[in-house]
Design an enzyme around this catalytic site. Structure first.
Site, PDB file in Angstrom:
ATOM      1  N   SER A 167      23.251  83.201  59.262  1.00  0.00           N
ATOM      2  CA  SER A 167      24.346  83.257  58.292  1.00  0.00           C
ATOM      3  C   SER A 167      25.683  82.985  58.969  1.00  0.00           C
ATOM      4  O   SER A 167      26.004  83.578  59.984  1.00  0.00           O
ATOM      5  CB  SER A 167      24.405  84.634  57.632  1.00  0.00           C
ATOM      6  OG  SER A 167      23.315  84.820  56.785  1.00  0.00           O
ATOM      7  N   ASP A 190      31.615  83.751  49.398  1.00  0.00           N
ATOM      8  CA  ASP A 190      30.938  84.299  50.577  1.00  0.00           C
ATOM      9  C   ASP A 190      31.406  83.626  51.859  1.00  0.00           C
ATOM     10  O   ASP A 190      30.618  83.355  52.755  1.00  0.00           O
ATOM     11  CB  ASP A 190      29.418  84.211  50.444  1.00  0.00           C
ATOM     12  CG  ASP A 190      28.709  85.123  51.453  1.00  0.00           C
ATOM     13  OD1 ASP A 190      29.360  86.034  52.002  1.00  0.00           O
ATOM     14  OD2 ASP A 190      27.513  84.910  51.714  1.00  0.00           O
ATOM     15  N   HIS A 225      29.615  88.021  54.048  1.00  0.00           N
ATOM     16  CA  HIS A 225      28.651  89.107  54.224  1.00  0.00           C
ATOM     17  C   HIS A 225      28.369  89.418  55.686  1.00  0.00           C
ATOM     18  O   HIS A 225      27.825  90.463  56.008  1.00  0.00           O
ATOM     19  CB  HIS A 225      27.356  88.848  53.436  1.00  0.00           C
ATOM     20  CG  HIS A 225      26.450  87.814  54.016  1.00  0.00           C
ATOM     21  ND1 HIS A 225      26.396  86.523  53.535  1.00  0.00           N
ATOM     22  CD2 HIS A 225      25.540  87.872  55.018  1.00  0.00           C
ATOM     23  CE1 HIS A 225      25.492  85.839  54.207  1.00  0.00           C
ATOM     24  NE2 HIS A 225      24.965  86.633  55.120  1.00  0.00           N
TER      25      HIS A 225
END
Length: 198
Positions: A168, A88, A58
């Site tokens: 992230s 992911d 992402h």
């Protein structure tokens, strides 16, 4: 998990969407955000001396360009090697050699209650480290299923180490600095850290 979203005029339409975008352009002029490039930030982990970096899917999935800034403030253009929406994860590469690669640990050996550290760049604060404990393992929070993935694979390490937007793709490491996971998501009603990271 953090994802930049484009700004829209929809919320400012005084006619409730009855006349569409043409009416908005007539009353408000052209959308100043429409042609602006979108910029998002994230973190990554160098896993190979040749410049291979693991991050979250992402973080890079809609990127036209990927720029990497290392801890020493050197900048590199990166190329996308591959990405997997079902986990992911993504792999990118910067050109060069003898990069400082992280050592791996066996994440299956991590114990509940063990101290861990989350490393990343939250809110554009470079090289931030937070500490916490492992509070659960093999956690499925259905975050990947929400991204239209029909075969999402989730088995997160849950920790109370603070993770925020920009973390992230960063490293979750044990107390010896060995990689045990990639910071991917938070459970939060506000979009900022509220006690649970995955």
């Amino acid at each position: 998990a953090y994802k930049a979203e484009p700004v829209s005029y929809r919320g400012r339409d005084p006619f409730g969407g009855l006349f569409g975008d043409d009416a908005l352009k007539y009353f408000y002029g052209p959308n100043p955000y429409q042609s602006q490039p979108k910029v998002a930030t994230g973190s990554g982990v160098i896993v190979n001396e040749s410049g291979y970096i693991v991050t979250n899917n992402h973080v890079v999935e809609n990127a036209d360009e990927i720029d990497v800034t290392l801890h020493n403030n050197k900048n590199y253009k990166a190329k996308l090697v591959g990405r997997d929406p079902d986990t992911d994860l993504a792999l990118i590469k910067i050109e060069g050699e003898n990069f400082p690669a992280i050592n791996f640990a066996n994440s299956d050996s991590v114990m509940i209650g063990e101290w861990v550290m989350a490393v990343g760049n939250p809110f554009n604060l470079s090289s931030t480290v937070t500490a916490g404990i492992v509070s659960a393992k093999a956690r499925n929070i259905n975050i990947l299923a929400r991204s239209n993935s029909s075969s999402a694979i989730e088995s997160f390490i849950q920790t109370d180490a603070a993770v925020n937007p920009g973390n992230s793709g960063g490293a979750l490491v044990d107390i010896s600095g060995n990689l045990i996971g990639i910071n991917t998501a938070i459970a939060s009603p506000t979009g900022s850290y509220a006690g649970y990271s995955f």
